[in-house]
Design an enzyme around this catalytic site. Sequence first.
Site, mmCIF file in Angstrom:
data_model
loop_
_atom_site.group_PDB
_atom_site.id
_atom_site.type_symbol
_atom_site.label_atom_id
_atom_site.label_comp_id
_atom_site.label_asym_id
_atom_site.label_seq_id
_atom_site.Cartn_x
_atom_site.Cartn_y
_atom_site.Cartn_z
ATOM 1 C CG ASP A 78 10.686 -1.755 3.852
ATOM 2 O OD1 ASP A 78 9.555 -1.946 4.324
ATOM 3 O OD2 ASP A 78 11.122 -2.356 2.854
ATOM 4 C CB SER A 111 29.962 -6.662 5.298
ATOM 5 O OG SER A 111 28.969 -7.479 5.895
ATOM 6 C CB THR A 120 -0.881 0.055 1.270
ATOM 7 O OG1 THR A 120 -0.045 -0.192 2.399
ATOM 8 C CG2 THR A 120 -1.983 -0.978 1.235
ATOM 9 C CB SER A 134 13.748 -3.984 6.022
ATOM 10 O OG SER A 134 12.535 -3.883 5.363
ATOM 11 C CB SER A 135 19.010 -7.098 5.605
ATOM 12 O OG SER A 135 18.836 -7.573 4.299
ATOM 13 C CE1 TYR A 190 7.673 -3.751 -3.288
ATOM 14 C CE2 TYR A 190 8.581 -2.163 -4.840
ATOM 15 C CZ TYR A 190 7.964 -2.440 -3.635
ATOM 16 O OH TYR A 190 7.644 -1.409 -2.789
ATOM 17 C CD GLU A 215 16.191 -0.640 -1.943
ATOM 18 O OE1 GLU A 215 16.303 -1.721 -2.514
ATOM 19 O OE2 GLU A 215 16.664 -0.424 -0.813
#
Length: 389
Positions: A175, A68, A36, A129-130, A225, A163
């Site tokens: 997110d 990382s 949404t 949501s990493s 998506y 993003e």
Amino acid sequence: MMKEIVETKFKEIFGTEGRFKTYFAPGRVNLIGEHTDYNGGHVFPCALTMGTYATVREREDKILNFYSMNFDDLGILTSSIDNLVYNENENWINYPKGVIWALKNEGYNIDHGFDIVYYGTIPNGAGLSSSASLEVLTGFILKDMFKLDMDNTKIALIGQMAENKYVGVNCGIMDQFVIANGKKDNAVFLDTATLEYKYAPINLENEKIVIINTNKKRGLGDSKYNVRRAECEKALEELQESGLQIKSLGDLTEKEFEEHKSAIKDEIRQKRAKHAVYENQRTLKAVQALENNDLELFGKLMVESHNSLRDDYEVTGIELDTAVEEALKQEGVIGARMTGAGFGGCAVSIVKTDKVENFIKNVEKGYREKIGYNPEFYVVEIGNGVRAI
Ligand code: GLA
């Protein structure tokens, strides 16, 4: 403690001299209001206590050294604030690079580099949501480092811009927003059309939030998506062209949608738009139910949300459907649904505390028998948003 683990690694990789600082950004789980947030609707996510840690030290030159602990084998990945081009082969550092790019794009002055070690406790690709966590964490660190004039909502928007325009996933704001603005023991009730929000206490006295990770990675999901988003945009256009004065699908009630849906000339697009409209209204009802302490109704709306995502939006798949089906068979379950983008990743459920153990055992068994491998479970707490630690 995590902080010490990351700082120890930092010293090992980048040496002990100079001043460094450590930060944390959570992951998120969305309780209801799925797909949404790019349709001008409402969402109801919360921040988790699992998330991403980073220890960072400023440099005097323009070099960016990324490391990382989740990808030790990649070693130090080096870039520069003067060379922020997206590079497919550069893997995860495109996220922090994208954030620096977005800040510069917005006119913020980033004039030197830094050394940084990240460590994430959110499983990758699980839909918790990493990547948004990594983006918001980086934005917050840069705000602090360069004393940038922006609030946490602006940091979220910068993360979304990275993003959308840098990584190329047309995600909404949910997110990044909840990761930036989350609050312990509260969900964030956000109107994505205006970015107005309020906190809603989640007082689960006898229940737990249990996340089921299907262990099916999202993979191709991201491209689908973007397809869903385009389908909704086209449906909105058709409704607007037919004379409806709306800015987004979130402006419509169920009744208004039913009256005007024939303007959408394709059956599939009609289903997509139906989900967006009904899911938004469902979210309003769910938040109301929670205010009335009606957890049963909240759970029922979670199930309706899943069914709509399965049948009309078509973003679930056998793994998520099985996880939810098995969850709903169990004693003590209040509700369950897929959470996040879908196509794999996680389902979220609310379960009576004294039944959680059996729930996990039985869902694991049922899922394994049907899917062939084990899911994972996280009994989670709702935490605060991004911060220095
Ligand atoms: C992903 C996106 C969000 C939102 C959800 C679906 O998590 O990043 O913006 O669209 O999917 O609700």
